[in-house]
Enzyme design. Structure first.
Site: not given
Ligand code: BDP
Length: 610
Positions: A167, A418, A474, A512
């Site tokens: 990303d 990740e 998230y 994160e």
């Protein structure tokens, strides 16, 4: 051992360095004809481009900005006559993602991997007291056999296009400095240091690799320039009485001087700033100089307007000022090793770095944060090409550790971001990477990797490799956002309870967490993407962090808004920044400042058990 030295270029009694930064001639080579047309000896055209910089954002034509393939850089380089007798070396701090270097038409180096330095020894091909032509072929295609991973597709108009499995925008080119150096033929090649503290004193065990047989002399000078310790031999110990330790936001830097001696003659001299400190993980604590620390800070990117991922000294300075203002003490170099000057600044300012190798996109999806949230399982490490990828990954780990091991700021290695961790094939891959890191690091720093949303207890097969468990989470953004935030919190706590139940006796950090937020949007009551929602999201998330004593750090995603590939999930980039891309605060910055200036460095020190 790497073929070339990773030591940062410095001028000493015996070494010379000339910057090759500035305007370079530049050409795209869509049909890959450059080689056949002897571009290696110099190519036609008049376009000039600055180095260091990413090439993309200078141009107004979309086909140039999105260009994927070979590109050429050229510069004339003057080599002084007084350098004759030394080795003449061109050092590229990075060429993204791969490069071949030619001097006077002769190939002198090739390198894969876009975020670590390499050298071209040009002693035998240069003309002295004359200009020499340097030509570099850079290629920015993405593959699954090198990191970061992605694909390169061909569009119906015949143009190639990069499709990252990650990303951030595929910025590329000569994004970091280029130096021309003269180094003695017998020279210091590598320096290993490890620390031991004993009361107020310190022991520095050192090992120096040189390219010859002459004896070595090592000296340590304090910040006032006073000699504090010395030793002889390629391996030995420096005893430092009443050592000044390197501490968070109170950095003390010694100067290490290494000399190769031929009787009274200095064959080579190399100097480097170092800090005396230890790092270790004990139970659920991260210890710096034997004392528990709590990480507060960011996942970052090297990313700014116009120069893209090009090293920008002004942006670096502003970022450190903002990090001090907000009360941060650390950052992760997501998702690649950064420019060396950033580590030097962190050494000076007393910031802690989790240093990340460019192993991102080891999960076959453009939007892995979305797919992982659905619990989808993929099998990334079962490809025929996996052994080739592993080789490239191991090489990047070696280059990163060799380059960065002597920065006191570097407290941990992040070996993947990740990755897919749900298949059995991931396990032997991880083992090789984690074994390699511990073997190469003389300081045996903790190792970690950032776990994607679907890497949870019962599913993840690889977390046991980490000394510090680092979670990218998230809840309240990709999962149950907005008015469903109460359910997000419930799910988040359920996951944390599951980790707790495993009784791992290791520290956890959040590498994160974050919510996209437009700097321009305010809404009462909140909606997702508004500044108000970013704050609600943070309050919920921080509440969860504070309820688990084994959580020893929080690094929010992201320090600033940054450029990504265009798409329906991104509004001209990722907007999870606490600061805008222009480095101005969103409302959340004040919330974090309030929280982080209150949280002490040894937060949760008493409660380091489950
Ligand atoms: C994670 C990635 C990071 C992304 C972030 C996000 O590690 O690179 O930018 O989430 O979705 O998937 O914002």
């Amino acid at each position: 051992m790497l073929a070339y030295s990773m030591l940062y270029p410095t001028v000493t009694l015996t070494r010379r360095v000339v910057s090759m930064d500035g305007m370079w001639k530049f050409a795209l080579d869509e049909k890959s004809e450059g080689e056949a047309q002897r571009y290696v000896e110099g190519f036609p055209g008049k376009d000039m481009i600055p180095v260091p910089a990413s090439f993309q954002d200078f141009y107004t034509e979309k086909e140039i900005r999105e260009y994927t393939g070979d590109m050429w850089y050229e510069k004339d380089m003057f080599v002084p006559g007084e350098w004759e007798g030394k080795d003449v070396i061109i050092r590229f701090a990075a060429a993204t993602h791969r490069a071949e270097v030619f001097v006077n038409g002769i190939k002198v180096a090739a390198h894969e991997g876009g975020f670590l330095p390499f050298c071209a020894k040009v002693t035998d091909v240069v003309r002295y007291n004359a200009y020499n032509k340097v030509v570099v072929k850079v290629n920015n295609e993405l593959t699954v056999t090198n990191i970061p991973c992605g694909e390169t597709i061909t569009l119906s108009n015949g143009r190639k296009m990069a499709k990252p499995y990650f990303d951030f925008y595929n910025y590329s080119g000569l994004q970091r400095s280029v130096h021309l150096m003269a180094v003695p033929k017998e020279s210091v090649h590598d320096i290993d240091l490890a620390y031991e503290l004993n009361g107020g004193d310190a022991k520095i065990s050192y090992r120096i690799k040189t390219t010859g047989e002459h004896p070595v002399q090592v000296k340590l000078f304090d910040e006032d320039g006073k000699e504090t310790a010395s030793a002889k031999g390629k391996e030995g110990v420096l005893e430092v009485k009443a050592a000044h330790l390197w501490e968070v936001h109170a950095a003390y830097l010694y100067k290490l001087s290494v000399r190769i001696m031929d009787d009274a003659e200095i064959v080579d001299e190399y100097e480097q700033q170092i800090g005396i400190r230890t790092v270790e993980v004990k139970g659920t604590s991260i210890l710096l100089n034997g004392k528990p620390i709590y990480l507060k800070g960011f996942g970052k990117h090297e990313d700014s307007d116009i120069v893209g991922r090009g090293f920008n000294m002004g942006i670096m300075k502003r970022d450190f000022e903002l990090m001090k203002w907000i009360g941060a003490n650390s950052f992760r170099t997501s998702h690649y090793p950064y420019s060396e000057e950033i580590y030097q600044m962190a050494d000076r300012e007393g910031f802690l770095i989790i240093d990340e190798v460019p192993a991102v996109g080891l999960f076959e999806s453009l939007m892995n944060f979305m797919e992982a949230s659905t619990g989808k399982q993929t099998a990334f490490f079962e490809k025929e090409t996996t052994p080739v990828l592993l080789k490239a990954h191991l090489k990047a780990v070696e280059e990163m550790i060799t380059r960065d091991k002597n920065h006191p700021s570097v407290i941990a290695w992040s070996l993947l971001n990740e990755p897919e961790t749900t298949s059995d094939a991931a396990v032997p891959y991880f083992k090789e990477i984690f074994d390699c890191a511990i073997e190469l690091d003389p300081q045996k720093r903790p190792r970690t990797f950032a776990l994607v949303m679907n890497s949870v207890p019962g599913v993840c097969k690889c977390y046991q490799f980490s000394d510090i468990i680092a979670l990218n989470r998230y809840y309240g953004w990709y999962v149950k956002g907005g008015n469903e935030i109460c359910d997000a919190e419930k799910m988040f706590r359920e996951e944390m309870d599951a980790w707790k139940a495993l009784n791992l006796d290791k520290p956890f950090i959040f590498s994160e967490y974050g919510a996209d937020t437009l700097g321009s949007e305010h809404k009462l009551p909140s909606v997702m993407w508004s500044q108000e929602y970013q704050k609600e999201y943070l309050d919920m998330t921080h509440g969860v962090f504070d309820s688990y004593d084994f959580v020893k750090g929080e690094q929010i995603w992201n320090f600033a808004d940054f450029q990504t590939t265009e798409g329906i999930m991104r509004v001209n980039g990722n907007k999870k920044g606490v600061f805008t891309r222009q480095r101005q605060p969103k409302d959340a910055a004040y919330l974090l400042k309030d929280r982080w200036t209150k949280i002490p460095l040894d937060y949760k020190k008493e409660k380091d058990s489950f």
